[in-house]
Structure formats: structure tokens, C-alpha cells
Design a protein around this motif. Structure first.
Motif, PDB file in Angstrom:
ATOM      1  N   LEU A  13       0.818  -1.206   0.000  1.00 31.85           N
ATOM      2  CA  LEU A  13       0.000   0.000   0.000  1.00 31.85           C
ATOM      3  C   LEU A  13       0.858   1.265   0.000  1.00 31.85           C
ATOM      4  N   SER A  14       1.986   1.199   0.680  1.00 31.60           N
ATOM      5  CA  SER A  14       2.851   2.379   0.728  1.00 31.60           C
ATOM      6  C   SER A  14       3.435   2.702  -0.637  1.00 31.60           C
ATOM      7  N   SER A  16       1.663   1.999  -3.438  1.00 29.27           N
ATOM      8  CA  SER A  16       0.545   2.046  -4.376  1.00 29.27           C
ATOM      9  C   SER A  16       0.240   3.471  -4.810  1.00 29.27           C
ATOM     10  N   ARG A  22      -5.746   3.298  -0.955  1.00 27.24           N
ATOM     11  CA  ARG A  22      -4.535   3.170  -0.141  1.00 27.24           C
ATOM     12  C   ARG A  22      -4.707   3.878   1.188  1.00 27.24           C
ATOM     13  N   SER A  23      -5.223   5.086   1.135  1.00 21.62           N
ATOM     14  CA  SER A  23      -5.380   5.883   2.347  1.00 21.62           C
ATOM     15  C   SER A  23      -6.325   5.208   3.341  1.00 21.62           C
ATOM     16  N   TRP A  25      -7.187   1.975   3.542  1.00 18.09           N
ATOM     17  CA  TRP A  25      -6.661   0.716   4.073  1.00 18.09           C
ATOM     18  C   TRP A  25      -5.556   0.955   5.103  1.00 18.09           C
ATOM     19  N   CYS A  92     -12.625   1.432  -2.337  1.00 15.41           N
ATOM     20  CA  CYS A  92     -11.836   0.471  -3.119  1.00 15.41           C
ATOM     21  C   CYS A  92     -12.702  -0.205  -4.177  1.00 15.41           C
ATOM     22  N   ASP A  96      -8.815  -1.677  -7.951  1.00 15.82           N
ATOM     23  CA  ASP A  96      -7.884  -1.415  -6.852  1.00 15.82           C
ATOM     24  C   ASP A  96      -7.393  -2.719  -6.233  1.00 15.82           C
ATOM     25  N   ILE A 100      -3.643  -4.358  -6.083  1.00 15.51           N
ATOM     26  CA  ILE A 100      -2.971  -4.671  -4.814  1.00 15.51           C
ATOM     27  C   ILE A 100      -2.526  -6.126  -4.784  1.00 15.51           C
TER      28      ILE A 100
END
Length: 677
Positions: A13-14, A16, A22-23, A25, A92, A96, A100
């Protein structure tokens, strides 16, 4: 394992670029520590309701109650299901999640020790399968929420049947009351009109009584040795339920220990399940016995044969319940369940829209593309049974009218033909004895298991057994040698040493055919399911012969009982307890696959698979299916049979009006017997 997943997911996620998803999750992961708070935040609840382990479905229903969440299934493999259930943010999308999880399974992370510990058991699946993202609630609302025209029509039909049954039951009760009053007052019983007779066909009171009355008692007023076939039916359908439960449990159910399926299935305890396909040959054989015996009884009864009515009656015997069950589940099954895996809830009925008519014509084991339709999947058996029945009256007529060797020759040739065709198909498609071996694909079911030319042998053996029973009974009752071969066999079985020897040989062969399969089943070849213990030729030989060996062995055990011997066995197999179960067997056969599917598709959490769970659930399904069959039989099958009998009564064959016709029949049979001798 969960913490490993979070570390890995956080890394992905960091990196992505999917900002909103992302934010959200990252907020869920950061809120993990708040799940023990007195009033946890929605993010903490979403963390708590997510199943981060492989085949962990999380908590579906609580997740749906959150305004800011959207439950998602990440499917790595459809069968057996390898999934993860996520209670994620609404932001999401399917894209998305695909992005991921594509990163999670990318080459950069596959060698990561953390990934191996978290998702090691899905790496193999993702190598051959595409990841799918499903939002179950959205899918169910879009596909299953609205009632279709077919569903509404089916509900109306069910309501009408129930209403007619209520009226018929009330009329039945009223007639019984009035009849009792008439007896007490020495008056006339009430007149029953034709319309009342049709309503009475649906009487629950009468039909429940019939459910507990054997067919021979109903027609003859006493039990017949053919009643020993009832428990064979019941035990065979039990075997079918056990087999289908195992198949659906392993291939369609989310299991915690999915990586242990192969180890469990190779256990010696599971061999009975693997060999369960033989139960259908038992049904074919029983059907042949009854058809062979009853048609000879009808032909030699002195009544004028109405050959078209044989086929009409057979079709009307099968159609009503079969078509009702087909349309019932096709129209309503999608509305019978819910849950994270219910997006597959109507999978078994998916082909009905295009091919329901093939069931109507009994060609669904060939349509489409010579493979067979999945609409009412178990209907392939009925197609075979009808295809066998179509050719049976001509064979029996030739056997009766011209020469007994014609019948024996055709039927024994059918047994040989089955062996040859089974071997050819097995050789051509390189089939493995184990049904779910990878090499089989769908070829085992499509081109071998459901095809009449690979199954007719069991039916033919049953017909021959029916000939023996009829001829031996006629010989014992009237001294007439109708078929010298059959009478000779019957006489040989009068010797207790012969019949016990034959019975023991039958039992030995039954056990051999079942347990010899463990020799190949014990080595599945890992998850590749190659089952390499037997060579190609060994598999071909076994597939060619094992069903015929099984059927002959079954008749070795049962034939002495059908001829009136093995009184101890006949007493056990003729107990009244078998009667209602036997009456319900046809309906149970039609219902069981759909009922099992509905149950497992509604699962809210993953199951732990072991022999005990399998035995427990199979036993439960066996009795549950019988319980569910009662209303179908009482309200649909039995009324349909009574309506058919009432409607065609005037068209049925009439017995001779004088004894002269009967005596001429006996003279003709005696003359034919002398000529054949």
C-alpha cells in the motif's frame, strides 16, 4: 500469520498509486489496536471483520452493517476455493484490489519469506488461475434480488398445488366421516364424483398412508420377495449422498485446511466415498430387474398388451416430479440463500436457460456437444434409464415371442458392449480410475460416466435377473418351464451350498472392486493429482470391467433372496422401516445435489475438513434430504401418478372375459416351452 500479512500489505500500500483506497486501508491497519476499545471505530471494526488469512471469510454480516465498508472476496482459485474475505472501504474498486493483489503475488514478493508464510498455499493456485474480485452483496442484489417471471410463476404453481391439496384433504376427511356415519346408521355412503376423485389424488391423508405401504402390499395385499430391493435402493441413495457431499465439500466449499485435502482424501477411510460411483450401477441393475420381471408378468398375464401405453406411462411416471424439481430450483434456488459465497449459489442451474428441454426429451446426457448438460446435473441418470427402457420392450417381446436365446444373446452382448466401449473411451481419453484425477478433466464425466453405451451392461444384467425370477416362480407355481436356462439357474440355487458359495463369491467381488481402488488412491502424486500408481493399461482394464464385476457380484448376493432363499436376509431387507425410505428414494435422488449445494454456498465461515466432519455432515444430509422429499412426494409425485391412473384408466389393457382365453395362453406357453427344450 495475520501480522505477516499486514506487514506485507502495508509495504504494498505504501508503494501504491491508488490514493483513496490506499489511504483508507492504511487507516484500517493503523486502527488495528482499537478493536478492544469499548466503542471501537469503524476502521477498527473493519479490521476485526476482515479475514486476512487464506480461506478466512471474516465476518460478512457485521461488515455489511457498517456504512463505510464494502465486503469483498478475493478469489485466487475457484475450485477448490482459495479466497480471502475483506471488510474494506467503499472507496476500493475491483481494479484497486486487483492491483494490490497482483503486487502481492508478483515476482518481487513471491520469494519474500513473509509472503511465503502468509500465502504459500495459494502460490500454486495463482500460477494457473486469474485473481478475481467479487463484491458478494452487490452481485446478489444485482442478480438474485428481483424475482423473475419464472420465479413468480413457480410460486403461483406451488400455491395452487398446496390449495388443491388442502381441498383434497378436506374432501377425504369429509368422506371418511360421512362413511363412518353411514355405517353406523346402515345408510348409503356419499357419492364420489369424478371431480372429487381428482381432488382426492392430492389428499395428504391418503398419500401419507401410501408412503408407509409397500407397492406389493398395495397391489397384491401381501409382501413380495422383490421388496428386498427396497433397502438396496435406500443404501444406494445413501452412497450417492455421501459421494456428492464429498465432491461438493472438496471442490466448492471454503475449507480452513484446504492444503490438507489431498492427504485426507487418500485415507483408507475415504475409499468408500471414492467408490461411490458404483451406487448408480446398483440403481440401473435394480431398474432392470423390475422391468424384466414386470414386463414378462404383463405379457403373460392374458391381457392384451397396449405397447404405446408402456412408454406413455413410463414418461408420465418420471416427468412430473423431475420437471417440477428442475423448474423449482431453476426459478427459486437463487432466492434460497445468502452469504459471502452465495455469488455461486445458482451455479448448478446456469445451463437450464439453454438446455432445460434436453431433460424433457431425455437427451441431456448428450446435449450439448455430446458432453451433457449441467441443468439438473443428476438428470443424466434419468436420461440413461429412459434410453434403456425404450429398447427394452422390443427385446423382451423377441425373447417371449420367438426364442429365449434371442433375449439372452442381446442382453449378454450388451454386457460385452459395455466393457468394450468403456475400454475404448478410457483408452482414447487416457482416463484414470480416480474420478478427480487431473488427467481426467471433464472427460471422465462427459464421455464415459454419463453415456448409455458405458452403462447399459448393469441394466442388462438386471433384466436377466428379472427373467430368472419370473421363470423360476412360474415353474414353482405351475410347473411350466418358461425359460430352461432360468429354471436351471433357479434349481441350482435351491442347493444351499451352491447359493451360499455364490453369495460369498459375490461379497468377495464387491469388496475387491471397492478396495482395490485404494492401491491407486493412496498415492495422489501431490497436488498435481496424477495418481501414478497404475499404468495406462491398468486403468483402462479396470474402467472397462469393474462396473460389470460389481453388478454381477450384487446379483450373486441378491438373486437367492429374490428366489425365496436366504430367509434371514429377506426378513431383514423386507422390514417395514425400509418402505417409506424406498418410496422417497427417487425424489431424494433429484433433490440431494441442490440441497447440499445450497447448504455449503450459504457458509459464513470456513470449515475444517476431516473424516469426522464428512461422516457427520453426510449422515445429516441423508436424513435431511429424505425429510425434504416428503412434501415433494406427497404433493407432486403421488398425486401425479394418481391423476395419470385416473385419466388413462379407460385406455388400459382389459383382462380376458372368460377362462378359455387364459387356458389358451397356458397351452401356448407350454407348447413354446417344449419347443425351446
Amino acid at each position: 500469520m495475520r501480522i505477516y500479512f499486514f506487514i506485507l500489505l502495508g509495504i504494498v500500500l505504501s508503494q501504491s498509486t491508488l490514493l483513496e483506497c490506499r489511504s483508507e486501508w492504511l487507516k484500517i491497519i493503523q486502527a488495528a489496536g482499537g478493536i478492544l476499545d469499548p466503542s471501537p471505530s469503524n476502521y477498527s471494526k473493519m479490521f476485526m471483520y476482515t479475514g486476512f488469512n487464506v480461506n478466512n471469510l471474516g465476518q460478512y454480516d457485521p461488515c455489511l452493517e457498517l456504512d463505510s465498508s464494502k465486503y469483498a472476496i478475493i478469489q485466487f482459485n475457484p475450485s477448490p476455493p482459495i479466497v480471502v474475505g475483506l471488510c474494506g472501504p467503499k472507496e476500493c474498486s475491483k481494479y484497486d484490489y486487483l492491483h494490490i493483489f497482483a503486487n502481492l503475488t508478483s515476482s518481487d514478493t513471491k520469494n519474500d519469506d513473509i509472503f511465503e508464510k502468509s500465502f504459500g498455499d495459494v502460490i500454486q493456485a495463482t500460477a494457473t488461475s486469474n485473481i478475481e474480485v467479487i463484491f458478494p452483496k452487490e452481485y446478489i442484489d444485482h442478480h438474485f434480488k428481483e424475482y423473475t417471471a419464472g420465479a413468480i410463476i413457480m410460486l403461483i404453481i406451488v400455491s395452487i398445488i398446496i390449495l388443491i391439496a388442502i381441498i383434497g384433504t378436506w374432501i377425504d376427511y369429509w368422506l371418511m366421516s360421512k362413511t363412518e356415519e353411514a355405517k353406523k346408521e346402515s345408510g348409503k355412503p356419499p357419492k364420489v364424483t369424478l371431480l372429487m376423485k381428482y381432488f382426492l389424488c392430492f389428499s395428504v391423508i391418503t398419500n401419507l398412508k401410501k408412503l408407509f405401504t409397500s407397492r406389493s402390499q398395495e397391489k397384491l395385499g401381501k409382501k413380495d420377495t422383490l421388496e428386498i430391493l427396497n433397502p438396496v435402493r435406500v443404501l444406494s441413495i445413501g452412497w450417492v449422498v455421501f459421494g456428492h457431499n464429498g465432491m461438493i465439500l472438496v471442490t466448492s466449499t471454503v475449507l480452513v485446511n484446504v492444503n490438507k485435502i489431498v492427504d485426507i482424501m487418500k485415507s483408507p477411510k475415504m475409499i468408500i466415498t471414492i467408490a461411490g460411483t458404483l451406487s448408480v450401477d446398483s440403481f440401473f441393475c435394480i431398474s432392470g430387474v423390475l422391468i424384466g420381471y414386470l414386463l414378462l408378468l404383463e405379457i403373460n398375464s392374458g391381457r392384451r398388451m397396449n405397447w404405446p401405453m408402456l412408454y406413455i406411462h413410463r414418461v408420465l411416471r418420471i416427468w412430473p416430479l423431475m420437471l417440477f424439481v428442475l423448474f423449482f430450483f431453476w426459478a427459486l434456488q437463487r432466492h434460497m440463500g445468502n452469504g459471502p459465497m452465495w455469488y455461486n449459489g445458482d451455479l448448478y442451474n446456469s445451463q437450464c436457460k439453454d438446455y432445460w428441454w434436453s431433460n424433457l426429451l431425455f437427451i441431456n446426457n448428450f446435449i450439448p456437444d455430446w458432453k451433457g448438460s449441467g441443468c439438473l446435473g443428476q438428470g443424466w441418470y434419468l436420461a440413461n434409464d429412459m434410453q434403456f427402457y425404450i429398447i427394452t420392450p422390443p427385446i423382451i417381446y423377441l425373447y417371449h415371442r420367438y426364442h429365449k436365446w434371442i433375449g439372452w444373446g442381446i442382453l449378454m452382448s450388451s454386457v460385452g458392449f459395455t466393457v468394450i466401449m468403456s475400454g475404448i473411451v478410457a483408452h482414447h481419453f487416457s482416463l484414470n480410475t480416480v474420478v478427480f484425477a487431473a488427467v481426467n478433466g471433464t472427460n471422465y464425466m462427459d464421455f464415459y460416466y454419463t453415456k448409455p453405451y458405458c452403462r447399459i451392461g448393469a441394466y442388462a444384467i438386471g433384466i436377466l435377473a428379472g427373467f430368472i425370477v419370473y421363470s423360476y416362480r412360474l415353474y414353482k407355481e405351475k410347473g411350466i418351464v418358461y425359460d430352461p436356462i432360468c429354471v436351471w439357474i433357479g434349481k441350482k440355487l435351491e442347493n444351499k451350498y451352491v447359493r451360499y458359495t455364490i453369495g460369498l463369491i459375490g461379497l468377495a467381488l464387491i469388496n475387491f472392486v471397492i478396495f482395490i481402488q485404494y492401491d491407486t488412491m493412496k498415492n495422489p502424486g501431490g497436488f498435481a493429482l496424477t495418481y501414478p500408481n497404475w499404468t495406462h493399461d491398468e486403468n483402462v482394464v479396470f474402467i472397462a470391467f469393474h462396473r460389470m464385476i460389481w453388478t454381477f457380484a450384487l446379483m450373486f448376493v441378491l438373486l437367492p433372496g429374490l428366489l425365496g432363499h436366504f430367509s434371514w436376509m429377506s426378513w431383514i431387507l423386507s422390514l417395514d422401516i425400509w418402505t417409506p425410505f424406498s418410496r422417497l428414494t427417487y425424489c431424494v435422488f433429484l433433490l440431494q445435489s441442490n440441497l447440499i449445494e445450497i447448504f455449503y454456498r450459504c457458509q459464513r465461515s470456513a470449515l475444517w475438513f476431516d473424516e469426522f466432519l464428512y461422516l457427520r455432515d453426510s449422515t445429516w444430509f441423508f436424513f435431511f434430504c429424505y425429510l425434504c422429499a416428503i412434501p415433494f412426494v406427497v404433493l407432486v409425485e403421488m398425486p401425479a401418478l394418481q391423476v395419470e391412473k385416473l385419466a388413462f384408466m379407460s385406455l388400459r389393457s382389459k383382462p380376458p372375459t372368460d377362462e378359455k382365453a387364459r387356458s389358451l395362453l397356458m397351452v401356448s406357453m407350454d407348447k413354446e416351452t417344449k419347443e425351446s427344450s
